[in-house]
Design a protein around this motif. Structure first.
Motif, PDB file in Angstrom:
ATOM      1  N   ILE A   1      59.731  -5.318  -3.864  1.00  0.00           N
ATOM      2  CA  ILE A   1      60.636  -6.453  -4.079  1.00  0.00           C
ATOM      3  C   ILE A   1      61.582  -6.248  -5.260  1.00  0.00           C
ATOM      4  CG2 ILE A   1      59.016  -8.081  -3.053  1.00  0.00           C
ATOM      5  CD1 ILE A   1      58.264  -8.969  -5.884  1.00  0.00           C
ATOM      6  N   ASP A   2      61.493  -5.106  -5.951  1.00  0.00           N
ATOM      7  CA  ASP A   2      62.383  -4.837  -7.091  1.00  0.00           C
ATOM      8  C   ASP A   2      63.058  -3.487  -6.894  1.00  0.00           C
ATOM      9  OD1 ASP A   2      63.658  -4.389  -9.511  1.00  0.00           O
ATOM     10  OD2 ASP A   2      62.045  -5.209 -10.722  1.00  0.00           O
ATOM     11  N   VAL A   3      64.239  -3.505  -6.315  1.00  0.00           N
ATOM     12  CA  VAL A   3      64.922  -2.269  -5.957  1.00  0.00           C
ATOM     13  C   VAL A   3      65.304  -1.455  -7.187  1.00  0.00           C
ATOM     14  CG1 VAL A   3      67.262  -3.241  -5.906  1.00  0.00           C
ATOM     15  CG2 VAL A   3      66.688  -1.296  -4.442  1.00  0.00           C
ATOM     16  N   PHE A   4      65.573  -2.103  -8.309  1.00  0.00           N
ATOM     17  CA  PHE A   4      65.981  -1.357  -9.500  1.00  0.00           C
ATOM     18  C   PHE A   4      64.825  -0.537 -10.060  1.00  0.00           C
ATOM     19  CE2 PHE A   4      69.117  -4.833  -9.358  1.00  0.00           C
ATOM     20  CZ  PHE A   4      70.278  -4.067  -9.331  1.00  0.00           C
ATOM     21  N   ASP A   5      63.623  -1.084 -10.046  1.00  0.00           N
ATOM     22  CA  ASP A   5      62.454  -0.313 -10.457  1.00  0.00           C
ATOM     23  C   ASP A   5      62.261   0.897  -9.547  1.00  0.00           C
ATOM     24  OD1 ASP A   5      61.705  -1.654 -12.705  1.00  0.00           O
ATOM     25  OD2 ASP A   5      59.983  -2.675 -11.826  1.00  0.00           O
ATOM     26  N   ALA A   6      62.430   0.678  -8.259  1.00  0.00           N
ATOM     27  CA  ALA A   6      62.266   1.777  -7.297  1.00  0.00           C
ATOM     28  C   ALA A   6      63.298   2.873  -7.539  1.00  0.00           C
ATOM     29  CB  ALA A   6      62.386   1.243  -5.875  1.00  0.00           C
ATOM     30  N   LEU A   7      64.541   2.494  -7.775  1.00  0.00           N
ATOM     31  CA  LEU A   7      65.602   3.478  -7.991  1.00  0.00           C
ATOM     32  C   LEU A   7      65.382   4.261  -9.279  1.00  0.00           C
ATOM     33  CD1 LEU A   7      68.724   1.462  -6.793  1.00  0.00           C
ATOM     34  CD2 LEU A   7      67.649   3.418  -5.658  1.00  0.00           C
ATOM     35  N   ARG A   8      64.839   3.628 -10.293  1.00  0.00           N
ATOM     36  CA  ARG A   8      64.529   4.368 -11.528  1.00  0.00           C
ATOM     37  C   ARG A   8      63.470   5.443 -11.258  1.00  0.00           C
ATOM     38  NH1 ARG A   8      64.920  -0.953 -13.492  1.00  0.00           N
ATOM     39  NH2 ARG A   8      66.699  -1.238 -14.873  1.00  0.00           N
ATOM     40  N   GLY A   9      62.405   5.065 -10.543  1.00  0.00           N
ATOM     41  CA  GLY A   9      61.377   6.042 -10.224  1.00  0.00           C
ATOM     42  C   GLY A   9      61.879   7.144  -9.317  1.00  0.00           C
ATOM     43  N   LEU A  10      62.658   6.779  -8.313  1.00  0.00           N
ATOM     44  CA  LEU A  10      63.204   7.769  -7.390  1.00  0.00           C
ATOM     45  C   LEU A  10      64.177   8.703  -8.089  1.00  0.00           C
ATOM     46  CD1 LEU A  10      63.734   5.506  -4.261  1.00  0.00           C
ATOM     47  CD2 LEU A  10      62.278   7.541  -4.362  1.00  0.00           C
ATOM     48  N   ASN A  11      64.941   8.201  -9.036  1.00  0.00           N
ATOM     49  CA  ASN A  11      65.878   9.034  -9.785  1.00  0.00           C
ATOM     50  C   ASN A  11      65.147  10.210 -10.437  1.00  0.00           C
ATOM     51  OD1 ASN A  11      68.823   8.942 -11.089  1.00  0.00           O
ATOM     52  ND2 ASN A  11      67.390   9.605 -12.663  1.00  0.00           N
ATOM     53  N   GLU A  12      64.036   9.917 -11.119  1.00  0.00           N
ATOM     54  CA  GLU A  12      63.281  10.969 -11.799  1.00  0.00           C
ATOM     55  C   GLU A  12      62.575  11.879 -10.798  1.00  0.00           C
ATOM     56  OE1 GLU A  12      63.874  11.193 -15.029  1.00  0.00           O
ATOM     57  OE2 GLU A  12      65.062   9.362 -14.740  1.00  0.00           O
ATOM     58  N   LEU A  13      62.102  11.309  -9.678  1.00  0.00           N
ATOM     59  CA  LEU A  13      61.445  12.116  -8.661  1.00  0.00           C
ATOM     60  C   LEU A  13      62.414  13.121  -8.043  1.00  0.00           C
ATOM     61  CD1 LEU A  13      59.130  12.865  -6.770  1.00  0.00           C
ATOM     62  CD2 LEU A  13      59.768  10.918  -5.321  1.00  0.00           C
ATOM     63  N   TYR A  14      63.618  12.691  -7.731  1.00  0.00           N
ATOM     64  CA  TYR A  14      64.609  13.596  -7.144  1.00  0.00           C
ATOM     65  C   TYR A  14      64.942  14.743  -8.089  1.00  0.00           C
ATOM     66  CZ  TYR A  14      65.953  11.268  -2.769  1.00  0.00           C
ATOM     67  OH  TYR A  14      65.964  10.773  -1.487  1.00  0.00           O
ATOM     68  N   ILE A  15      65.090  14.438  -9.371  1.00  0.00           N
ATOM     69  CA  ILE A  15      65.383  15.485 -10.349  1.00  0.00           C
ATOM     70  C   ILE A  15      64.255  16.511 -10.374  1.00  0.00           C
ATOM     71  CG2 ILE A  15      65.630  15.988 -12.819  1.00  0.00           C
ATOM     72  CD1 ILE A  15      67.034  13.284 -13.111  1.00  0.00           C
ATOM     73  N   GLU A  16      63.022  16.023 -10.474  1.00  0.00           N
ATOM     74  CA  GLU A  16      61.871  16.919 -10.575  1.00  0.00           C
ATOM     75  C   GLU A  16      61.732  17.769  -9.317  1.00  0.00           C
ATOM     76  OE1 GLU A  16      58.970  18.434 -13.024  1.00  0.00           O
ATOM     77  OE2 GLU A  16      60.313  16.762 -13.485  1.00  0.00           O
ATOM     78  N   CYS A  17      61.928  17.158  -8.159  1.00  0.00           N
ATOM     79  CA  CYS A  17      61.826  17.907  -6.908  1.00  0.00           C
ATOM     80  C   CYS A  17      62.871  19.015  -6.836  1.00  0.00           C
ATOM     81  CB  CYS A  17      61.963  16.970  -5.715  1.00  0.00           C
ATOM     82  SG  CYS A  17      60.490  15.985  -5.365  1.00  0.00           S
ATOM     83  N   LEU A  18      64.104  18.697  -7.193  1.00  0.00           N
ATOM     84  CA  LEU A  18      65.167  19.701  -7.117  1.00  0.00           C
ATOM     85  C   LEU A  18      64.889  20.858  -8.073  1.00  0.00           C
ATOM     86  CD1 LEU A  18      67.749  20.204  -5.556  1.00  0.00           C
ATOM     87  CD2 LEU A  18      69.029  19.181  -7.424  1.00  0.00           C
ATOM     88  N   LYS A  19      64.351  20.566  -9.247  1.00  0.00           N
ATOM     89  CA  LYS A  19      64.010  21.630 -10.192  1.00  0.00           C
ATOM     90  C   LYS A  19      62.881  22.502  -9.662  1.00  0.00           C
ATOM     91  CE  LYS A  19      65.656  19.617 -14.514  1.00  0.00           C
ATOM     92  NZ  LYS A  19      65.316  19.264 -15.907  1.00  0.00           N
ATOM     93  N   ASP A  20      62.061  21.962  -8.774  1.00  0.00           N
ATOM     94  CA  ASP A  20      60.973  22.722  -8.154  1.00  0.00           C
ATOM     95  C   ASP A  20      61.383  23.294  -6.798  1.00  0.00           C
ATOM     96  OD1 ASP A  20      59.246  22.287 -10.241  1.00  0.00           O
ATOM     97  OD2 ASP A  20      58.269  20.553  -9.338  1.00  0.00           O
ATOM     98  N   ASP A  21      62.692  23.317  -6.529  1.00  0.00           N
ATOM     99  CA  ASP A  21      63.226  23.844  -5.258  1.00  0.00           C
ATOM    100  C   ASP A  21      62.716  23.073  -4.049  1.00  0.00           C
ATOM    101  OD1 ASP A  21      64.629  25.961  -6.579  1.00  0.00           O
ATOM    102  OD2 ASP A  21      62.724  27.016  -6.775  1.00  0.00           O
ATOM    103  N   LEU A  22      62.551  21.774  -4.217  1.00  0.00           N
ATOM    104  CA  LEU A  22      62.160  20.886  -3.128  1.00  0.00           C
ATOM    105  C   LEU A  22      63.339  19.971  -2.814  1.00  0.00           C
ATOM    106  CD1 LEU A  22      58.653  19.842  -4.510  1.00  0.00           C
ATOM    107  CD2 LEU A  22      59.095  21.551  -2.742  1.00  0.00           C
ATOM    108  N   PHE A  23      63.792  19.994  -1.581  1.00  0.00           N
ATOM    109  CA  PHE A  23      64.934  19.179  -1.179  1.00  0.00           C
ATOM    110  C   PHE A  23      64.438  17.876  -0.555  1.00  0.00           C
ATOM    111  CE2 PHE A  23      68.918  21.989  -0.839  1.00  0.00           C
ATOM    112  CZ  PHE A  23      68.553  22.706  -1.969  1.00  0.00           C
TER     113      PHE A  23
END
Length: 239
Positions: free
Chosen positions: A62-84
């Protein structure tokens, strides 16, 4: 509060299984560990769930901004680990119809089309991307509708808004048909994102990209283009 549903999956896992099942398993293990680390705080929030199966992840709450903050960091970490990681976030909380069942038989029939919309939107774009549904973007920018367009964002640059750090990351896709999140700089408190990170990421992707066939290469090209857009927006914010 803005209700949301996110669906994402890892690109290329099927091909890794064909190449070497141990490599595929290790890729998934990294994905699961990254997801748990960056999204576990979401699960402590009321009415938020994270579900993972194979290379797919579904988040609803129910809180999209909290979700986007978590997803932002997850996407960065995945890309650094060569995960698309490629996914889409849409308006509406995924809920299931109550059905008679037993412990060993789980029935999850969605009440509405939130998950179907997220899955469909995710597959429309190439590369490691976080696509934002148009209707959800309108809700996110309800207090600054001018930022729904590129020209409006630059015409009215002053923010002073709640969740401004997220709002400045969301913009129309290059084809101007949907929205995307420019995730490639961290929102962690007291962390100064090094500008050389953009060049490092682009250079690493370019080195690997030339070794692949055109179908795979396109995902690399679109991810590099995304990082360029991230760099442009980040540099503009830091002026």
């Amino acid at each position: 509060m803005i209700k949301y549903t996110y669906y994402g999956d890892l690109l290329g896992i099927g091909k890794y299984y064909k190449l070497n099942k141990d490599i595929a398993k290790e890729k998934l293990n990294e994905f699961y560990n990254n997801s748990f680390y960056h999204l576990k705080t979401l699960c402590s929030k009321r009415e938020t769930t994270v579900e993972m199966f194979s290379d797919s992840i579904v988040i609803t709450g129910i809180d999209v901004f909290d979700a986007l903050r978590g997803l932002n960091e997850l996407y960065i970490e995945c890309l650094k680990d060569d995960l698309f990681l490629r996914g889409a976030i849409v308006s509406g909380k995924l809920e299931f119809e109550s059905r008679r069942t037993i412990d060993e038989f789980s029935k999850k029939l969605p009440i509405d089309d939130a998950l179907a919309r997220a899955v469909g939107l995710e597959k429309l774009h190439k590369g490691s991307r976080l696509i934002v549904e148009n209707d959800l973007a309108r809700k996110i920018f309800s207090k600054r509708p001018e930022w729904l367009t590129h020209d409006g964002y630059y015409r009215y640059p002053v923010g002073n808004l709640e969740n401004e750090e997220i709002l400045r990351k969301i913009c129309p896709t290059p084809d101007n048909e949907h929205y995307e999140m420019l995730y490639y700089w961290s929102l962690q408190p007291n962390y100064d994102w090094p500008t050389e990170e953009f060049e490092i990421a682009k250079r690493n992707l370019q080195k690997v990209m030339v070794m692949y066939a055109d179908e795979v290469k396109l995902h690399y090209k679109e991810t590099i283009r995304l990082i360029r857009r991230c760099e442009h927006r980040y540099n503009d914010i830091k002026k």
